[in-house]
Design a protein around this motif. Structure first.
Motif, PDB file in Angstrom:
ATOM      1  N   TRP A 186       0.823  -1.207   0.000  1.00 22.74           N
ATOM      2  CA  TRP A 186       0.000   0.000   0.000  1.00 22.74           C
ATOM      3  C   TRP A 186       0.859   1.260   0.000  1.00 22.74           C
ATOM      4  O   TRP A 186       0.517   2.257  -0.649  1.00 22.74           O
ATOM      5  CB  TRP A 186      -0.933  -0.015   1.213  1.00 22.74           C
ATOM      6  N   VAL A 187       1.992   1.228   0.710  1.00 20.91           N
ATOM      7  CA  VAL A 187       2.894   2.383   0.681  1.00 20.91           C
ATOM      8  C   VAL A 187       3.440   2.593  -0.726  1.00 20.91           C
ATOM      9  O   VAL A 187       3.484   3.725  -1.244  1.00 20.91           O
ATOM     10  CB  VAL A 187       4.040   2.189   1.690  1.00 20.91           C
ATOM     11  N   ALA A 188       3.860   1.498  -1.366  1.00 26.47           N
ATOM     12  CA  ALA A 188       4.378   1.604  -2.735  1.00 26.47           C
ATOM     13  C   ALA A 188       3.301   2.081  -3.692  1.00 26.47           C
ATOM     14  O   ALA A 188       3.562   2.916  -4.578  1.00 26.47           O
ATOM     15  CB  ALA A 188       4.919   0.245  -3.191  1.00 26.47           C
ATOM     16  N   LEU A 189       2.079   1.575  -3.517  1.00 29.55           N
ATOM     17  CA  LEU A 189       0.985   1.987  -4.392  1.00 29.55           C
ATOM     18  C   LEU A 189       0.675   3.470  -4.232  1.00 29.55           C
ATOM     19  O   LEU A 189       0.408   4.174  -5.221  1.00 29.55           O
ATOM     20  CB  LEU A 189      -0.259   1.146  -4.090  1.00 29.55           C
ATOM     21  N   VAL A 190       0.736   3.963  -3.005  1.00 28.86           N
ATOM     22  CA  VAL A 190       0.491   5.390  -2.767  1.00 28.86           C
ATOM     23  C   VAL A 190       1.580   6.237  -3.415  1.00 28.86           C
ATOM     24  O   VAL A 190       1.295   7.259  -4.067  1.00 28.86           O
ATOM     25  CB  VAL A 190       0.401   5.665  -1.254  1.00 28.86           C
ATOM     26  N   LEU A 191       2.834   5.829  -3.279  1.00 25.73           N
ATOM     27  CA  LEU A 191       3.936   6.590  -3.864  1.00 25.73           C
ATOM     28  C   LEU A 191       3.838   6.637  -5.387  1.00 25.73           C
ATOM     29  O   LEU A 191       3.968   7.701  -6.007  1.00 25.73           O
ATOM     30  CB  LEU A 191       5.273   5.981  -3.443  1.00 25.73           C
ATOM     31  N   VAL A 192       3.598   5.482  -5.995  1.00 27.64           N
ATOM     32  CA  VAL A 192       3.489   5.430  -7.458  1.00 27.64           C
ATOM     33  C   VAL A 192       2.270   6.213  -7.931  1.00 27.64           C
ATOM     34  O   VAL A 192       2.328   6.930  -8.945  1.00 27.64           O
ATOM     35  CB  VAL A 192       3.423   3.969  -7.933  1.00 27.64           C
ATOM     36  N   SER A 193       1.173   6.119  -7.181  1.00 26.03           N
ATOM     37  CA  SER A 193      -0.037   6.857  -7.570  1.00 26.03           C
ATOM     38  C   SER A 193       0.184   8.360  -7.480  1.00 26.03           C
ATOM     39  O   SER A 193      -0.291   9.120  -8.340  1.00 26.03           O
ATOM     40  CB  SER A 193      -1.207   6.445  -6.671  1.00 26.03           C
TER      41      SER A 193
ATOM     42  N   ALA B  40       8.997  -5.572  -4.619  1.00 21.87           N
ATOM     43  CA  ALA B  40       9.229  -6.433  -3.462  1.00 21.87           C
ATOM     44  C   ALA B  40       7.914  -6.907  -2.844  1.00 21.87           C
ATOM     45  O   ALA B  40       7.799  -8.064  -2.417  1.00 21.87           O
ATOM     46  CB  ALA B  40      10.067  -5.691  -2.420  1.00 21.87           C
ATOM     47  N   SER B  41       6.912  -6.055  -2.805  1.00 22.24           N
ATOM     48  CA  SER B  41       5.627  -6.441  -2.226  1.00 22.24           C
ATOM     49  C   SER B  41       4.845  -7.364  -3.153  1.00 22.24           C
ATOM     50  O   SER B  41       4.066  -8.205  -2.689  1.00 22.24           O
ATOM     51  CB  SER B  41       4.803  -5.196  -1.905  1.00 22.24           C
ATOM     52  N   LEU B  42       5.041  -7.244  -4.468  1.00 26.46           N
ATOM     53  CA  LEU B  42       4.367  -8.145  -5.390  1.00 26.46           C
ATOM     54  C   LEU B  42       4.853  -9.576  -5.237  1.00 26.46           C
ATOM     55  O   LEU B  42       4.112 -10.530  -5.541  1.00 26.46           O
ATOM     56  CB  LEU B  42       4.578  -7.684  -6.834  1.00 26.46           C
TER      57      LEU B  42
END
Length: 336
Positions: free
Chosen positions: A30-37, A280-282
């Motif tokens: 979720w952190v990575a998704l927020v950053l990319v978004s 990494a999260s995927l």
């Protein structure tokens, strides 16, 4: 029996109720998704921003203020407008280069891993040769040979120089899948090579291909930034690397104009960190052994089964044991 049936029904219904949770979307995801978004939204916001990236709104390195959140750059353009346009350009280059590199790498890896023999040796030999040559040197030479580098040509150049490591990794995965029984069944059924690769081999390595694509996008964005800082970026287009190039050329660091070089540096850091964290999260999402939600469900089911077995053992022991009165009477008869 009712307790056993109830627990079995709960085990069957639990995965259905927690289908989304079973994918183990961890906090890192979720952190990575927020950053990319956030980076994507920043790139798209430039389409509706009132000031264009090529519109002059001030002089050389005007400080932030007076309606300009990040001041002006060396050309007097709004730094925020240029930053949004540069983020959009870098994302486009990264996505196109990622598609090109992943397509080439997956195709070569599938063919080498499945066919094997001398064909595998040939493809892997070419891959090793390409890996031995520094990609940045090839990128610089090809970019210098292009008379008018555009966004699309630069993305293709980056893509065709960054596929080898993906091909090597996919080849190892495809070699393992090629020895499975369903591949032999597909061969005996008369399926063609392309059909076997697409329908029987590719689905088993698709998760890895997705993770490789994410890394390719991140690497392509950083490669474009490196080329643009050397003055080999896309002609007539703003990018994060181009913004840093002009900031260094006009001595923004020496003059203390932090708003000219710090924002693109932060965005590049967020892009790189966000995509690496997403990859990494995927791995946790696609790998069933790493799914924390599934592990918790399995532990709970095992605990329930252990408790049911203990209760059944106690019940069977109580039924099989002789009553105390009958035991006393038997001992009295023996003594008589």
């Amino acid at each position: 029996m009712s307790t056993v049936n109830t627990s079995m029904a709960e085990e069957t219904a639990a995965p259905r109720a927690n289908t989304l949770r079973s994918f183990n979307f961890s906090g890192r995801f979720w952190v990575a998704l927020v950053l990319v978004s956030l980076v994507i939204v920043m790139g798209l916001a430039g389409l509706v921003y009132p000031t264009g990236p090529g519109e002059k709104v001030g002089s050389l390195y005007d400080a932030p203020g007076g309606g300009l959140l990040l001041g002006t750059d060396n050309f007097g353009h709004d730094v925020l407008a240029v930053l949004m346009a540069g983020t959009r350009t870098s994302l486009i280059i990264g996505l196109v280069a990622g598609v090109v590199a992943t397509t080439i790498g997956v195709t070569i890896g599938l063919l080498a891993g499945y066919v094997g023999g001398w064909f595998e040796e040939l493809l892997m030999g070419v891959t090793n040769v390409v890996l031995a040559i520094p990609s940045i040197v090839v990128l610089i030479l090809i970019s210098m040979s292009l008379p008018n580098s555009t966004i699309w040509s630069l993305a293709v150049v980056i893509g065709i120089t960054s596929w080898p490591w993906t091909a090597r990794a996919v080849r190892a995965q495809a070699s393992s899948v090629a020895t499975r029984e369903h591949i032999d069944v597909a061969r005996l059924s008369g399926a063609r090579l392309a059909g076997i690769l697409v329908k029987d081999v590719l689905p088993y390595i698709l998760s890895y291909a997705v993770m490789a694509f994410v890394l390719q996008v991140s690497g392509a964005i950083l490669a474009e930034a490196a080329l643009s800082m050397l003055g080999l970026g896309p002609s007539g287009a703003n990018s994060l690397g181009t913004q840093l190039h002009w900031a260094l050329a006009f001595q923004a660091v020496a003059t203390g104009a932090w708003w000219a070089f710090l924002p693109p540096t932060i965005v590049l850091t967020l892009v790189s960190f966000g995509f690496l964290l997403l990859q990494a999260s995927l791995d946790e999402v696609f790998n069933p052994r790493l799914r924390r939600g599934k592990r918790r469900q399995m532990k709970r089911a095992a605990a329930r089964r252990a408790e049911e077995a203990r209760l059944l053992a106690e019940q069977n022991g109580a039924v099989g044991a002789a009553p105390p009165e009958s035991s006393d009477r038997a001992r009295a008869g023996e003594n008589a």
